[in-house]
Design an enzyme around this catalytic site. Structure first.
Site, PDB file in Angstrom:
ATOM      1  N   GLU A  19      -4.103  81.890 -44.954  1.00  0.00           N
ATOM      2  CA  GLU A  19      -3.278  81.005 -44.138  1.00  0.00           C
ATOM      3  C   GLU A  19      -1.797  81.286 -44.386  1.00  0.00           C
ATOM      4  OE1 GLU A  19      -5.041  76.699 -43.718  1.00  0.00           O
ATOM      5  OE2 GLU A  19      -5.725  77.610 -45.592  1.00  0.00           O
ATOM      6  N   TYR A  20      -1.465  81.508 -45.676  1.00  0.00           N
ATOM      7  CA  TYR A  20      -0.074  81.806 -46.025  1.00  0.00           C
ATOM      8  C   TYR A  20       0.375  83.091 -45.334  1.00  0.00           C
ATOM      9  CZ  TYR A  20       4.029  82.860 -48.882  1.00  0.00           C
ATOM     10  OH  TYR A  20       5.292  83.160 -49.299  1.00  0.00           O
ATOM     11  N   ASP A  21      -0.450  84.136 -45.468  1.00  0.00           N
ATOM     12  CA  ASP A  21      -0.110  85.421 -44.840  1.00  0.00           C
ATOM     13  C   ASP A  21       0.048  85.266 -43.336  1.00  0.00           C
ATOM     14  OD1 ASP A  21      -0.209  86.560 -47.306  1.00  0.00           O
ATOM     15  OD2 ASP A  21      -2.195  87.477 -47.043  1.00  0.00           O
ATOM     16  N   GLU A  61      16.435  81.875 -67.130  1.00  0.00           N
ATOM     17  CA  GLU A  61      15.822  83.146 -67.492  1.00  0.00           C
ATOM     18  C   GLU A  61      14.926  83.635 -66.380  1.00  0.00           C
ATOM     19  OE1 GLU A  61      17.802  83.249 -70.651  1.00  0.00           O
ATOM     20  OE2 GLU A  61      16.113  84.629 -70.976  1.00  0.00           O
ATOM     21  N   SER A 102      25.845  83.067 -76.300  1.00  0.00           N
ATOM     22  CA  SER A 102      24.566  83.275 -76.955  1.00  0.00           C
ATOM     23  C   SER A 102      24.186  81.974 -77.673  1.00  0.00           C
ATOM     24  CB  SER A 102      24.768  84.421 -77.934  1.00  0.00           C
ATOM     25  OG  SER A 102      23.592  84.747 -78.547  1.00  0.00           O
ATOM     26  N   ILE A 103      23.060  81.967 -78.376  1.00  0.00           N
ATOM     27  CA  ILE A 103      22.716  80.783 -79.182  1.00  0.00           C
ATOM     28  C   ILE A 103      22.560  81.254 -80.616  1.00  0.00           C
ATOM     29  CG2 ILE A 103      21.176  78.812 -79.468  1.00  0.00           C
ATOM     30  CD1 ILE A 103      20.029  79.226 -76.806  1.00  0.00           C
ATOM     31  N   LYS A 160      12.100  78.423 -75.994  1.00  0.00           N
ATOM     32  CA  LYS A 160      13.031  79.507 -75.697  1.00  0.00           C
ATOM     33  C   LYS A 160      12.252  80.534 -74.895  1.00  0.00           C
ATOM     34  CE  LYS A 160      16.560  82.326 -77.862  1.00  0.00           C
ATOM     35  NZ  LYS A 160      16.414  83.568 -77.158  1.00  0.00           N
ATOM     36  N   LYS A 190      13.587  80.149 -84.633  1.00  0.00           N
ATOM     37  CA  LYS A 190      12.716  81.299 -84.360  1.00  0.00           C
ATOM     38  C   LYS A 190      11.421  81.209 -85.171  1.00  0.00           C
ATOM     39  CE  LYS A 190      14.511  84.110 -81.565  1.00  0.00           C
ATOM     40  NZ  LYS A 190      15.237  85.218 -81.970  1.00  0.00           N
TER      41      LYS A 190
HETATM   42  S1  IVH Z   1      20.342  77.190 -73.395  1.00  0.00           S
HETATM   43  C1  IVH Z   1      24.956  78.759 -74.406  1.00  0.00           C
HETATM   44  N1  IVH Z   1      17.751  77.224 -73.347  1.00  0.00           N
HETATM   45  O1  IVH Z   1      18.492  82.740 -74.912  1.00  0.00           O
HETATM   46  C2  IVH Z   1      23.511  78.811 -74.570  1.00  0.00           C
HETATM   47  N2  IVH Z   1      18.859  79.308 -73.480  1.00  0.00           N
HETATM   48  O2  IVH Z   1      19.594  84.000 -77.247  1.00  0.00           O
HETATM   49  C3  IVH Z   1      22.821  77.861 -73.660  1.00  0.00           C
HETATM   50  N3  IVH Z   1      17.349  81.238 -73.473  1.00  0.00           N
HETATM   51  O3  IVH Z   1      21.757  82.955 -73.658  1.00  0.00           O
HETATM   52  C4  IVH Z   1      21.541  78.405 -73.274  1.00  0.00           C
HETATM   53  N4  IVH Z   1      15.494  80.085 -73.317  1.00  0.00           N
HETATM   54  O4  IVH Z   1      19.732  83.281 -72.014  1.00  0.00           O
HETATM   55  C5  IVH Z   1      18.858  77.969 -73.405  1.00  0.00           C
HETATM   56  N5  IVH Z   1      15.464  77.060 -73.227  1.00  0.00           N
HETATM   57  C6  IVH Z   1      16.562  77.807 -73.312  1.00  0.00           C
HETATM   58  C7  IVH Z   1      16.498  79.209 -73.354  1.00  0.00           C
HETATM   59  C8  IVH Z   1      17.685  79.925 -73.447  1.00  0.00           C
HETATM   60  C9  IVH Z   1      16.020  81.298 -73.379  1.00  0.00           C
HETATM   61  C10 IVH Z   1      18.228  82.421 -73.577  1.00  0.00           C
HETATM   62  C11 IVH Z   1      19.578  82.241 -72.941  1.00  0.00           C
HETATM   63  C12 IVH Z   1      20.556  82.399 -74.062  1.00  0.00           C
HETATM   64  C13 IVH Z   1      19.794  83.260 -74.999  1.00  0.00           C
HETATM   65  C14 IVH Z   1      20.329  83.218 -76.396  1.00  0.00           C
END
Ligand code: IVH
Length: 704
Positions: A36-38, A173, A83-84, A116, A313
């Site tokens: 149906e979607y197709d 992401e 970054s985090i 994450k 981690k």
């Molecule tokens: S919050 C300023 N939440 O991991 C950072 N980041 O290693 C705010 N990432 O740059 C980002 N899952 O690209 C956030 N649940 C999540 C995430 C996430 C993956 C990525 C993101 C970040 C990187 C850091």
């Protein structure tokens, strides 16, 4: 249908298709069948062809990708993408929490805890509710504009709800779901292509492709996790941001925990550890964020990362077990894959019994022997892999494993001598009638992009092979109605008879397939390394199978060494061979036809009086050696807008006249052939001073 009606219907279809995209790709559910979607999709495509004036740039049909680009533009982030900071233990997490308490001067700090996602970060910019552009993280200040690639991702809405803010930058992401990644790798391995190491690599690789039509074929997904620049909207907390995401149909990261103490945070982190293996994507950590935006602002950022977030981690789980046996599996194209049969063990939430050993080289590198105690880990937390052998525990007398010797040089399924084609790491069975391969080959042969045999799906293909009615695709052409009609597709208890109607349908499609163009046949017979585009290119260079089997072009091409370019080869330059056909493909095709099996295929084709002919034969794009020049020769064109015929037709003509066609306007563009309602390409061409041709002007030029 009147234009007014068409316009209304197109809008309805677009909204409905996007609604089903959301249900399927975001909510993981479905309300309608694929069929149906197709059907809706095709209806919309047809209407857009008939009424191009109503086709919108954000139509769901545009998600299949557009013309390839020469490279990505770069764009600065309005707000840097940081970054985090990682934390690797409970102690470090406690320190992080204590820092928050100290800096905010509070005992209780409301935080959120979420998975994450192991993917590639991207920023999506929505202007007045429409996806405007998408940028990769890059170095955090400047990233690549990958809008074309991102548009192919079905879980990313192209349009937000009506009350969308004027500007909304959603960060998140792009990733690949575990199950879709496994499928992708399976089909790559069967095609003789190297498997991706993990979903992250596969995602990053896909996003770097310059041809968004290829990206559209990769199973990419998106989840939002953060806010970038914005205008006309404000948030108090991570929670309220999530509500906004839900409201606009943007997939938000889940599950989400809330806590306000170190103990509560740690508990959430531990709960997520138990749950994370059930998530659709790989995750190796938990992200902890201060919930209140006001507090986030007070804490601020370091040059590298915000002070209000941390990523806990999880250590990868490694488990010891004993490798009892190495078995050999035969794939669709006959690739032999050694598989470790293990004493069952629990690894990262699932029971692992087997792990791929990839190929002999991999076994040699790790020196894996039968009876060894090995360490198992889930690569990227997903695919079980043998990390290493514990040599101290090796039993005396354990011998090095030799795949060839283990199966006595014969395919375990059909007994044919196995070979290792040049440039391959894997041994292969090249017998096209090998039963392990037969059903899968028939499936490929009958598939929509190959010979498109209506009525033969997976089940029929499997039954035909199982009942020994068919052992290779060409056997299909000897089937009769009296054989097909009574076929039972079900079980003895619950029979499902194919019936005369379906039998007639199958025979009719087979009759049609006899005169299908060569490229469909080449793709359909499933030569290793030969995908749909390569098949087309091969059919452009050859008129029929005989020519292909004895191709001098391919013979020359296969001799090219790495680093040597086709364009620089005297014999090959004139053919302007596309990138899909290189030395490996050339070798694979010639090997296929050189072997007894390929010879038998050609002979059988002749017996059946089937003579597939190329419908796109045009080997020399430039009039060869004639030195004849025209106004188009050597010029680079970009085609845009709506013309009186499909753009592909104009492209073919330009190529035939010795011109080139590029996907995007740059300093190298000589002419922009612009039809009606041309958009950004026209603006860019104007700004670069590129000569713009109407269709009429193009005709004049082409005739001169
Ligand atoms: S919050 C300023 N939440 O991991 C950072 N980041 O290693 C705010 N990432 O740059 C980002 N899952 O690209 C956030 N649940 C999540 C995430 C996430 C993956 C990525 C993101 C970040 C990187 C850091």
């Amino acid at each position: 249908m009147s234009p007014e009606e068409a316009k209304g219907e197109m809008l309805r279809l677009a909204i409905e298709i996007e609604r089903h995209n959301r249900i399927y790709y975001v909510e993981g559910d479905s309300e309608i069948s694929d069929l149906e979607y197709d059907g809706m999709f095709r209806d919309l495509e047809l209407l857009e062809q008939r009424f191009p004036e109503f086709a919108t740039p954000d139509s769901p049909t545009k998600r299949v990708g557009g013309e390839p680009v020469d490279g990505f533009e770069q764009r600065a982030h309005a707000v840097p993408m940081l970054s985090i900071d990682d934390v690797f233990s409970e102690e470090e997490l406690a320190e992080f929490f204590a820092r928050l308490q100290k800096n905010l001067g509070n005992e209780k700090i409301p935080v959120t805890i979420e998975p994450k996602i192991d993917g590639v970060a991207v920023a999506l910019h929505y202007r007045n509710g429409l996806l405007d552009y998408a940028v990769t993280r890059g170095d955090g200040r400047v990233g690549d504009v990958i809008t074309g690639n991102v548009r192919t991702i079905r879980s990313i809405p192209l349009k937000l709800a009506d009350d969308a803010p004027t500007w909304l930058e959603v960060r998140g992401e792009i990733f690949m779901r575990t199950d879709r990644f496994a499928k992708l790798n399976e089909s790559r391995q069967e095609a003789g292509l190297p498997a991706f190491k993990n979903p992250r690599n596969a995602t990053a690789g896909a996003l770097k492709l310059l041809d968004s039509r290829e990206v559209a074929k990769r199973p990419l997904d998106f989840i939002a996790h953060g806010l970038g620049g914005h205008e006309g909207v404000d948030f108090e907390s991570v929670n309220s941001f999530h509500e906004l995401l839900h409201h606009h149909g943007i997939p938000a990261n889940e599950p989400l925990w809330e806590a306000e103490s170190f103990e509560g945070t740690l508990k959430a982190v531990q709960e997520l550890d138990l749950k994370r293996h059930d998530l659709a994507y790989g995750t190796d950590g938990a992200v902890i964020k201060v919930n209140a935006v006001a507090d986030q602002i007070r804490l601020g950022n370091t040059a590298r990362a915000p002070r209000w977030a941390a990523a806990f981690k999880y250590p990868p789980e490694q488990v010891e077990t004993v490798l009892r046996e190495i078995t050999v599996q035969v794939g669709r194209t006959g690739t032999m894959t050694p598989v470790a049969e293990l004493d069952p063990v629990q690894v990262s939430g699932t029971t692992v019994r087997r792990a791929t050993l990839h190929n002999q080289d991999e076994i040699d590198r790790k020196d894996v022997r039968i009876g060894d105690t090995v360490v198992i880990e889930k690569a990227g937390e997903i695919i079980p892999a043998v990390v290493k052998v514990i040599k101290d525990k090796r039993k005396p007398g354990a011998e090095a494993y030799d795949l060839f010797a283990a199966i006595e040089g014969k395919c375990p399924s059909c007994g044919t001598a196995i070979v290792k084609p040049e440039g391959f790491v894997a041994w292969k069975c090249l017998n096209p009638a090998c039963p392990a391969k037969a059903a899968n080959q028939v499936k490929q042969f009958v598939s929509r992009k190959a010979l498109d045999i209506d009525g033969v799906g997976s089940i029929v293909a499997e039954k035909l092979v199982e009942r020994e009615m068919v052992s290779s695709p060409l056997d299909l052409f000897s089937l009769t109605e009296s054989q097909l009609a009574p076929m039972n597709l079900g079980t003895v208890e619950e029979p499902r008879i194919l019936g005369p109607k379906n039998a007639a349908k199958i025979l009719l499609s087979l009759e049609k397939a006899r005169s299908a163009p060569l490229h469909r046949w080449i793709f359909g017979i499933g030569i290793t390394q030969v995908g749909e585009s390569a098949a087309r290119e091969l059919a452009r260079l050859h008129q029929n199978f005989r020519e292909l089997a004895q191709s001098e072009i391919l013979a020359e091409l296969r001799t090219l060494q790495t680093g040597q370019r086709k364009e620089d080869n005297e014999k090959l330059a004139v053919f302007e061979i596309a990138s899909e056909v290189g030395p490996t493909v050339a070798g694979s095709v010639l090997d296929y036809f050189a072997l007894p099996a390929g010879q038998a295929f050609l002979a059988r084709l002749e017996e059946l009086k089937i003579e597939p002919a190329s419908d796109n034969y045009a080997p020399t794009r430039t009039p060869a050696g004639s030195g004849e020049e025209n106004a188009v020769t050597g010029k680079t064109f970009v085609i845009t807008g709506t013309l009186s015929a499909p753009r592909g037709d104009f492209k073919e003509r330009i190529l035939a006249l010795g011109g080139k066609v590029a996907g995007s306007v740059s300093g190298k563009t000589d002419y922009l052939l612009a039809g009606e309602s041309a958009g950004s390409k026209l603006t860019k061409a104007e700004s670069l001073g590129v000569e713009i041709l109407s269709e009429e002007a193009f005709e004049t030029l082409a005739a001169s």
